[in-house]
Each structure stands twice: as C-alpha cells, then as structure tokens.
Motif scaffolding. Structure first.
Motif, short mmCIF file in Angstrom:
data_model
loop_
_atom_site.label_atom_id
_atom_site.label_comp_id
_atom_site.label_asym_id
_atom_site.label_seq_id
_atom_site.Cartn_x
_atom_site.Cartn_y
_atom_site.Cartn_z
N ALA A 318 2.84 3.65 4.41
CA ALA A 318 2.15 2.42 4.00
C ALA A 318 1.98 2.37 2.48
CB ALA A 318 0.80 2.32 4.70
N ILE A 319 1.62 3.50 1.87
CA ILE A 319 1.47 3.55 0.40
C ILE A 319 2.79 3.27 -0.28
CG2 ILE A 319 0.91 5.05 -1.53
CD1 ILE A 319 -1.13 6.45 0.27
N ASP A 320 3.88 3.86 0.23
CA ASP A 320 5.21 3.61 -0.36
C ASP A 320 5.60 2.15 -0.22
OD1 ASP A 320 5.50 6.17 -1.20
OD2 ASP A 320 7.05 6.75 0.25
N MET A 321 5.27 1.54 0.92
CA MET A 321 5.58 0.13 1.10
C MET A 321 4.83 -0.73 0.09
SD MET A 321 5.64 -0.36 5.25
CE MET A 321 7.01 0.21 6.26
N ARG A 322 3.58 -0.42 -0.12
CA ARG A 322 2.78 -1.18 -1.08
C ARG A 322 3.36 -1.04 -2.49
NH1 ARG A 322 -3.44 0.31 -1.34
NH2 ARG A 322 -2.54 2.28 -2.10
N LYS A 323 3.77 0.16 -2.85
CA LYS A 323 4.37 0.36 -4.17
C LYS A 323 5.71 -0.38 -4.28
CE LYS A 323 2.33 4.94 -4.86
NZ LYS A 323 2.61 6.40 -4.99
N HIS A 324 6.49 -0.34 -3.22
CA HIS A 324 7.82 -0.95 -3.26
C HIS A 324 7.73 -2.47 -3.34
CE1 HIS A 324 12.13 -0.60 -2.99
NE2 HIS A 324 12.17 -1.52 -2.03
N MET A 325 6.64 -3.04 -2.87
CA MET A 325 6.49 -4.49 -2.93
C MET A 325 6.47 -4.98 -4.37
SD MET A 325 6.58 -6.36 -0.27
CE MET A 325 5.76 -7.85 -0.82
N LYS A 326 6.02 -4.17 -5.32
CA LYS A 326 6.02 -4.56 -6.73
C LYS A 326 7.45 -4.77 -7.22
CE LYS A 326 1.62 -2.40 -7.81
NZ LYS A 326 0.94 -3.68 -8.12
N ILE A 327 8.36 -3.90 -6.78
CA ILE A 327 9.76 -4.05 -7.15
C ILE A 327 10.34 -5.31 -6.52
CG2 ILE A 327 12.05 -2.99 -7.01
CD1 ILE A 327 10.71 -0.29 -6.98
N LEU A 328 10.01 -5.54 -5.26
CA LEU A 328 10.53 -6.72 -4.57
C LEU A 328 9.99 -8.00 -5.20
CD1 LEU A 328 10.38 -5.61 -0.81
CD2 LEU A 328 12.33 -5.59 -2.36
N ARG A 329 8.71 -8.01 -5.58
CA ARG A 329 8.14 -9.20 -6.20
C ARG A 329 8.84 -9.52 -7.52
NH1 ARG A 329 3.13 -7.34 -4.30
NH2 ARG A 329 2.66 -6.35 -6.31
N GLN A 330 9.14 -8.47 -8.28
CA GLN A 330 9.85 -8.68 -9.54
C GLN A 330 11.24 -9.26 -9.28
OE1 GLN A 330 8.69 -8.47 -12.50
NE2 GLN A 330 10.60 -8.74 -13.68
N LYS A 331 11.93 -8.77 -8.27
CA LYS A 331 13.26 -9.29 -7.94
C LYS A 331 13.18 -10.72 -7.46
CE LYS A 331 17.36 -8.28 -5.17
NZ LYS A 331 18.01 -7.33 -4.24
N TRP A 332 12.20 -11.01 -6.60
CA TRP A 332 12.06 -12.37 -6.09
C TRP A 332 11.69 -13.33 -7.21
CZ3 TRP A 332 8.75 -10.23 -1.52
CH2 TRP A 332 9.61 -9.69 -0.55
N ARG A 333 10.88 -12.87 -8.16
CA ARG A 333 10.49 -13.73 -9.29
C ARG A 333 11.71 -14.10 -10.11
NH1 ARG A 333 7.00 -10.56 -11.41
NH2 ARG A 333 5.23 -11.35 -10.18
N SER A 334 12.65 -13.13 -10.26
CA SER A 334 13.88 -13.43 -11.00
C SER A 334 14.77 -14.41 -10.26
CB SER A 334 14.66 -12.13 -11.27
OG SER A 334 15.13 -11.57 -10.06
N GLN A 335 14.55 -14.54 -8.94
CA GLN A 335 15.33 -15.48 -8.13
C GLN A 335 14.64 -16.83 -8.03
OE1 GLN A 335 15.78 -13.42 -4.40
NE2 GLN A 335 17.37 -12.03 -5.18
#
Length: 477
Positions: A318-335
């Motif tokens: 769960a902690i890794d998922m929460r951290k990984h969401m920051k990377i996904l949000r950055q990618k989605w923001r670029s899209q």
C-alpha cells in the motif's frame, strides 16, 4: 522362437489422424515389426532346416514332430497371449521372448552347436533380444539359449557334432539375413515415426503453454500456478484462514469519467491497474478482482509467510502504491489530465473463508467474511492518499511501520466501534536517514528512493538537480 522388436502400430507409420480429434494427443502405438510376423518367420525357418536334415538322413524321423511344433507354436503363442498383451504388453513380450530363447537353444543343440544354421538362428535370437529389451534382455536370453543348447546337445548328441546339408545352411543364412534386414527396416520406420510423433507432441506442448499463459491472465498467478501444478483441484471447496485483506479505489475517478472520452479513460484506467498489479505481485499479493477503479487483494493464500509477514507485505504494498501514484499523476498531468487523482486504501487482518465459490461449471476463487467487509469500510473511511488499518493489522506491523492512532469509529455492519490507525511510512524511511523523499508543487515533482539509485545514475541525477537549482536561483535573482 524369433520375436520382433517392441512396436508402435501395425502399419509402421503414423496415420493422418494420429492426433486424436477429441483429446489432441499424438498416437504412440506404432509397431516396428509385428511379433506374430517375426515369430512365424523364425519358426518356419527352423521347421524347414529340420525337414532338410531329415530328408538328407542327418536327423531322425521323430524330429518331424518338432518341425510340426515349430509351425504351430507362433499361432498358439499369439492366441494365448492376446488378452495378456492388452493388460501388460511389455512384460508378456519379454516373457515370450525368454521362451523363444529356450526353444531356439534346444534346436541349436539338436543341430550340433557348430553348424552354420545354428549360428544363424542364434544371431537372429540375440538381435531380437537386444532390440526388444536391451542389454538385460540380451543377457537373459543368451543365458537361457546357451543352457538349452548345451543340455540338448549332451543329452542327444554326445561326443559328435552334426553337419547339416549345404541347402539347410544356405536356407538358414538367407532367413537370418532377411530377418535382420526386416528388423533394421522396421526400426528405421519406428525412428521416423517417433520423430514425427515428437514433433507433434512438441507442437501440442507449445500450444498448451500458450493457452495456459492466456488463461493465466484471467486469474491471480498464485492461483493459476496451484491449479496447473496439481496442488489444487478445480472443485467447490473452501477453508478458514487468517489473511490480510486490501481494498483501494481512486478518489476523483468519477469526476474524471465525466471529462474524458471513454477510450481515453479506458487507457488511463488500464495503465493504472497494470502499474498497481505489478506492485501487488512484487509484494506477493493475490489479486482477487478489479471492480471499475477498485482493487481487491489479499495476502496469506494460496501461500503464506506467516500472519505478521503477510500483513507487513500488504501494508508495504500500500505504501509503494501511494508513492507510485505521484509518478502516475505527473505522467497524467503531462497528458493534459488536470484532475488530481488520489487513491485511498483500507487494510484489515483476520479470519476469512477462502476458496472456490460459485457453481460446478463456473467458479470464482475469492474470500468472504467480516474482515473483507471491514477492509472495504476502512477504504471508504480513508481520505485521498490515506491508508487506514484495523487494530489487528496495526498490532502486527507496529514494530516496522509508523502509524497514527485515529481513535475509534462506528462502521456499518459492526455493532462495536472499530479502532483505526493511519499508516505513515516505514520507520526506516523516517528521519534524516530515510531513503525515500518526495515533493510535489505546481511545476515541480520530486520522487527519490536513494536505495534504488545505482552509481551511474547518481551522477546524472546530481547534474540534473544542480541544473534545476541553478535555474531557480537565476529566476529569483
């Protein structure tokens, strides 16, 4: 007397329908050389040699009886062993071959041991023994043949050896040559048929592997492995086990679905589920199901590392998922996706019923019980980016995970208040020595896990940070 080698099918080749239409399995019953044909050929030669010796006056007339036996014996052996061959063909074949060795030995003894005919018969017998049963069968057949030959020779021909007429020796040599050539031909046909069968089996194996890999995508890898390795049967059965149960969903996904086209939304959702699934599998979780943007995972079945380790793995995931969401949000923001998607997660540890549920023709491997409902309630209570765990889970992870006590809450379906704890982070990642850092602001996102950075990447990262710091200072001045 003389037997053919082990066989695969009477035709000596694989027919066009060698692959069974129902089962798809290649045939493995091609005969090299039918036993009946080889035995009949050998005993016919024996009878012919006896008759030639009687006609030349070398043998007594009573050997007509032995010649008659040689003609009849192959048919009797085939008739009497027919039912036994169906039950255990290999064993009956080897036993009959030993009987043939004894009869051949008796015949060789009656010829006087040293005639060309005796040598030819012995050669045929030894070749057959070796082809059918290998070195062991060859040794047994040789021993029996020698014993029978010596016994008959000393009982009926003491002190002299019989020399047969040339025509009998010539006949024996011709028969031996024909038999050995036929054996070689049928052996070649068997090797060719077996090569073809091997190719068919290999093709079927590759097809089965491809099919199983496709099927594995419809179930958790752990469950798939236990079924395909035979550890678990596909039948309706359940058991009680203590598991760590995880639920998550995306906060803001409903609003996003109103802003995006279905195709683009599907790509975002599939990308998110794929990334989260990889994290779950890395930590050993069993992915139960996806329901829209929600994920249900449990730890402790089919394999378990113990209650404490299972719960710790679940919270670490769960902690890794929460951290990984920051990377996904950055990618989605670029899209162009401006909605700040966050996940909320709930975890509960306790006894559940796990196994196959459903009907005989359609099953689902899942879990049920109050702990499943409680984990779902924790997920609904969590704020965006928050991980909530029950007291049972907290007691198992508190030495490794820093948690904040959020008091007791009343949840639907539970009469007593439930103690709830908020997961902060791994204790080793807190303080000045923590390996993980993250900062997120408008126009800036930093995600750093120093334990995963190798020496080569470290130089490039430091250069990038220096350049970024230089630009920020230049803009400020």
């Amino acid at each position: 007397m003389i037997r053919a080698p082990a066989n695969i099918r009477d035709t000596g080749k694989i027919p066009a329908n060698a692959i069974d239409s129902a089962e798809g399995t290649p045939s493995t019953t091609v005969h090299i050389m039918p036993d009946y044909l080889g035995r009949t050929l050998g005993y016919a030669a024996m009878a012919a040699i006896m008759i030639a010796g009687i006609a030349d006056g070398v043998h007594s007339v009573w050997l007509f009886g032995m010649a008659g036996f040689a003609i009849v014996w192959p048919h009797l052996a085939q008739l009497f062993s027919l039912d036994a061959r169906k039950r255990n063909s290999s064993t009956i074949r080897q036993h009959l071959l030993l009987i043939d060795s004894a009869i051949s030995g008796a015949f060789i003894g009656s010829l006087g041991l040293i005639s060309i005919s005796a040598a030819a018969i012995a050669l045929m017998m030894m070749v057959t023994c070796f082809v059918v049963g290998g070195l062991k069968q060859w040794a047994s057949g040789s021993l029996i043949l020698s014993a029978a030959a010596l016994t008959v020779f000393f009982l009926f021909n003491p002190g002299y050896a019989i020399t047969l007429p040339p025509v009998a020796d010539l006949l024996a040599v011709i028969v031996a040559g024909v038999y050995i050539c036929a054996t070689a031909l049928f052996s070649h046909q068997q090797a060719k048929a077996l090569r073809h069968a091997t190719l068919l089996i290999q093709a079927q194996r590759e097809q089965s592997i491809a099919l199983s890999q496709k099927l594995s995508k419809y179930m958790s890898p752990q469950v798939w492995q236990t079924i395909f390795t035979g550890q678990r049967d596909a039948r309706l059965e359940t058991q009680r086990k203590k598991l760590a149960v995880f639920f998550s969903d995306i906060q803001g996904f409903t609003d996003l679905s109103e802003e995006m086209e279905p195709e683009a939304l599907t790509d975002v959702l599939n990308h998110y589920l794929n990334e989260m699934s990889q994290i779950a599998l890395k930590h050993g979780g069993t992915i139960d199901k996806f329901v829209g943007d929600s994920i249900m995972i449990f730890f402790g079945d089919p394999t378990s590392r113990g209650q404490r380790a299972d719960t710790l793995a679940c919270v670490s995931m769960a902690i890794d998922m929460r951290k990984h969401m920051k990377i996904l949000r950055q990618k989605w923001r670029s899209q162009g996706i401006k909605t700040p998607l966050q996940i909320r997660m709930g975890i509960s540890t306790g006894y559940t019923t796990v196994g196959n549920f459903g009907a005989e023709n359609r099953m689902d491997y899942t879990i049920i019980g109050k702990e499943v409902n409680l984990a779902s309630r924790m997920e609904h209570l969590a704020q965006p980016g928050e991980i909530l765990v029950t007291h049972e889970a907290f007691s198992l992870i508190k030495d490794s995970i820093m948690c904040r006590d959020k008091g007791e809450v009343t949840v639907k379906g539970f009469s007593r208040p439930i103690a709830v704890y908020q997961v902060i982070d791994h204790r080793c990642d807190l303080g000045r020595n923590r390996s993980f850092m993250e900062h997120e602001h408008s126009g800036f996102t930093l995600y750093l896990d120093s334990e995963k950075v190798n020496e080569n990447d470290r130089v490039a990262i430091l250069q990038a940070l220096d350049e970024a710091a230089s630009r920020l200072r230049h803009q400020r001045d």
